[in-house]
Design a protein around this motif. Sequence first.
Motif, PDB file in Angstrom:
ATOM      1  N   LYS A 288       0.837  -1.208   0.000  1.00  0.00           N
ATOM      2  CA  LYS A 288       0.000   0.000   0.000  1.00  0.00           C
ATOM      3  C   LYS A 288       0.871   1.256   0.000  1.00  0.00           C
ATOM      4  CE  LYS A 288      -4.234   1.807   0.652  1.00  0.00           C
ATOM      5  NZ  LYS A 288      -5.353   1.599  -0.277  1.00  0.00           N
ATOM      6  N   ALA A 289       2.203   1.066  -0.070  1.00  0.00           N
ATOM      7  CA  ALA A 289       3.122   2.194   0.108  1.00  0.00           C
ATOM      8  C   ALA A 289       2.932   3.293  -0.938  1.00  0.00           C
ATOM      9  CB  ALA A 289       4.568   1.704   0.080  1.00  0.00           C
TER      10      ALA A 289
ATOM     11  N   TYR B  52       6.740   8.327  -0.377  1.00  0.00           N
ATOM     12  CA  TYR B  52       8.099   8.809  -0.067  1.00  0.00           C
ATOM     13  C   TYR B  52       9.068   7.645   0.125  1.00  0.00           C
ATOM     14  CZ  TYR B  52       5.085  12.737   0.524  1.00  0.00           C
ATOM     15  OH  TYR B  52       4.125  13.682   0.284  1.00  0.00           O
ATOM     16  N   LYS B  53       8.527   6.462   0.338  1.00  0.00           N
ATOM     17  CA  LYS B  53       9.357   5.255   0.385  1.00  0.00           C
ATOM     18  C   LYS B  53      10.250   5.176  -0.853  1.00  0.00           C
ATOM     19  CE  LYS B  53      10.350   1.095   1.916  1.00  0.00           C
ATOM     20  NZ  LYS B  53      11.035   0.975   3.214  1.00  0.00           N
ATOM     21  N   PHE B  54       9.697   5.633  -1.995  1.00  0.00           N
ATOM     22  CA  PHE B  54      10.412   5.527  -3.262  1.00  0.00           C
ATOM     23  C   PHE B  54      10.923   6.888  -3.751  1.00  0.00           C
ATOM     24  CE2 PHE B  54       6.821   2.442  -3.166  1.00  0.00           C
ATOM     25  CZ  PHE B  54       7.588   1.310  -2.885  1.00  0.00           C
ATOM     26  N   ILE B  55      10.843   7.884  -2.868  1.00  0.00           N
ATOM     27  CA  ILE B  55      11.276   9.236  -3.267  1.00  0.00           C
ATOM     28  C   ILE B  55      12.395   9.764  -2.365  1.00  0.00           C
ATOM     29  CG2 ILE B  55      10.549  11.633  -3.632  1.00  0.00           C
ATOM     30  CD1 ILE B  55       7.681  10.644  -3.949  1.00  0.00           C
ATOM     31  N   SER B  56      12.143   9.791  -1.052  1.00  0.00           N
ATOM     32  CA  SER B  56      13.046  10.562  -0.191  1.00  0.00           C
ATOM     33  C   SER B  56      13.349   9.922   1.159  1.00  0.00           C
ATOM     34  CB  SER B  56      12.442  11.955   0.040  1.00  0.00           C
ATOM     35  OG  SER B  56      11.129  11.826   0.567  1.00  0.00           O
ATOM     36  N   ASP B  57      12.983   8.676   1.388  1.00  0.00           N
ATOM     37  CA  ASP B  57      13.391   8.023   2.635  1.00  0.00           C
ATOM     38  C   ASP B  57      14.914   7.875   2.634  1.00  0.00           C
ATOM     39  OD1 ASP B  57      10.920   7.839   3.749  1.00  0.00           O
ATOM     40  OD2 ASP B  57      10.749   5.647   3.659  1.00  0.00           O
TER      41      ASP B  57
ATOM     42  N   MET C 138      16.989   0.935  -1.818  1.00  0.00           N
ATOM     43  CA  MET C 138      15.857   0.083  -2.208  1.00  0.00           C
ATOM     44  C   MET C 138      15.736   0.045  -3.737  1.00  0.00           C
ATOM     45  SD  MET C 138      13.551  -1.911  -0.913  1.00  0.00           S
ATOM     46  CE  MET C 138      12.733  -1.583   0.641  1.00  0.00           C
ATOM     47  N   LEU C 139      15.869   1.200  -4.387  1.00  0.00           N
ATOM     48  CA  LEU C 139      15.763   1.224  -5.858  1.00  0.00           C
ATOM     49  C   LEU C 139      16.917   0.446  -6.498  1.00  0.00           C
ATOM     50  CD1 LEU C 139      14.544   4.909  -6.409  1.00  0.00           C
ATOM     51  CD2 LEU C 139      13.179   2.832  -6.594  1.00  0.00           C
ATOM     52  N   ASN C 140      18.105   0.539  -5.892  1.00  0.00           N
ATOM     53  CA  ASN C 140      19.242  -0.249  -6.409  1.00  0.00           C
ATOM     54  C   ASN C 140      18.972  -1.746  -6.278  1.00  0.00           C
ATOM     55  OD1 ASN C 140      20.680   1.990  -7.074  1.00  0.00           O
ATOM     56  ND2 ASN C 140      21.917   2.029  -5.205  1.00  0.00           N
TER      57      ASN C 140
ATOM     58  N   ALA D  10       3.177  13.319  -5.192  1.00  0.00           N
ATOM     59  CA  ALA D  10       4.121  12.343  -4.639  1.00  0.00           C
ATOM     60  C   ALA D  10       3.953  10.965  -5.285  1.00  0.00           C
ATOM     61  CB  ALA D  10       3.944  12.246  -3.120  1.00  0.00           C
ATOM     62  N   VAL D  11       2.724  10.523  -5.461  1.00  0.00           N
ATOM     63  CA  VAL D  11       2.544   9.185  -6.040  1.00  0.00           C
ATOM     64  C   VAL D  11       3.019   9.174  -7.488  1.00  0.00           C
ATOM     65  CG1 VAL D  11       0.128   9.372  -6.834  1.00  0.00           C
ATOM     66  CG2 VAL D  11       1.019   7.177  -6.165  1.00  0.00           C
ATOM     67  N   LYS D  12       2.833  10.301  -8.179  1.00  0.00           N
ATOM     68  CA  LYS D  12       3.288  10.354  -9.575  1.00  0.00           C
ATOM     69  C   LYS D  12       4.821  10.269  -9.652  1.00  0.00           C
ATOM     70  CE  LYS D  12      -0.721  13.042 -10.917  1.00  0.00           C
ATOM     71  NZ  LYS D  12      -1.233  14.390 -11.165  1.00  0.00           N
ATOM     72  N   ILE D  13       5.484  10.974  -8.743  1.00  0.00           N
ATOM     73  CA  ILE D  13       6.961  10.929  -8.724  1.00  0.00           C
ATOM     74  C   ILE D  13       7.429   9.514  -8.360  1.00  0.00           C
ATOM     75  CG2 ILE D  13       9.035  11.804  -7.555  1.00  0.00           C
ATOM     76  CD1 ILE D  13       7.433  14.451  -7.121  1.00  0.00           C
TER      77      ILE D  13
END
Length: 186
Positions: free
Chosen positions: A99-100, A106-111, A117-119, A147-150
Motif C-alpha cells: 500500500k506504500a 516517499y518510500k520511493f522518493i526521499s526516505d 531500495m531502488l538499487n 508524490a505518487v506520480k513521482i
Amino acid sequence: MQHKYRETVLFFPSQGQTCHAYCTFCFRWPQFVGMDELKFASKEATLLKEYVEQNTQVTDILFTGGDPMIMKAKIFATYIQPLLDANLPNLQTIRIGTKALSYWPYKFISDEDTGEMLNLFESIIKKGINLSIMAHFSHPVELETEAVKIAIRKLRSVGVQIRTQSPVLKHINDKPNFGLKCGVNR
Ligand code: SF4
C-alpha cells in the motif's frame, strides 16, 4: 511461507507484518495485531531459497504481509540477495504486495534508504527476474497526488512493473464510472 498456487509461493517476511493501512476488508489483520498463533511469518530466508530451488515448478514469489514495504532496504535485501545469489533458473517473477505507493510514496522518493531500495530493485531486474509492485489502490483519487506520480516514475525508471488490485467496495469503487467523479478518467 505458503505454497498457495502451483507456480506461486507466498512469503510473509516477519519484519513486514504490519501495514501502512487498516483496511476494513483486510483478511490479514491477525498477522499485525499480535495474534502470534495465526502468524504465517518466517524469518528463514534460506528456507525460502531452498524451497524454490527444490520445487522447480515455482516461478513466482509474492512478498506479502502486512506490507513488505514497511521494511528497510537492508532487511528486505536479506531475503532478496540469497535468491539472486542462488541463480535459480525457475524463478521468473518477484511480486511485492504493498500500500506504500498510496500511503507512503516517499518510500520511493526521499526516505533515507530510497536509493538502496531502488538499487536492490534494479539488481533483481538485471538478473533477468521480473519485478512487479502489486499496488493496493481502492480509488483512482489515490493516484492524484504529486508524490505518487513521482514515486511511480522512480519505480518505472529502474524497470519495475506496477500492477494494481482492489476489492469492489460499496460506495467507493462499485460503479463503472466511479473514476469520473474525481476526474481521473478524463
Ligand atoms: S493495504 Fe492490504 S495488507 Fe494493508 S490493511 Fe489494506 S488490505 Fe490489509
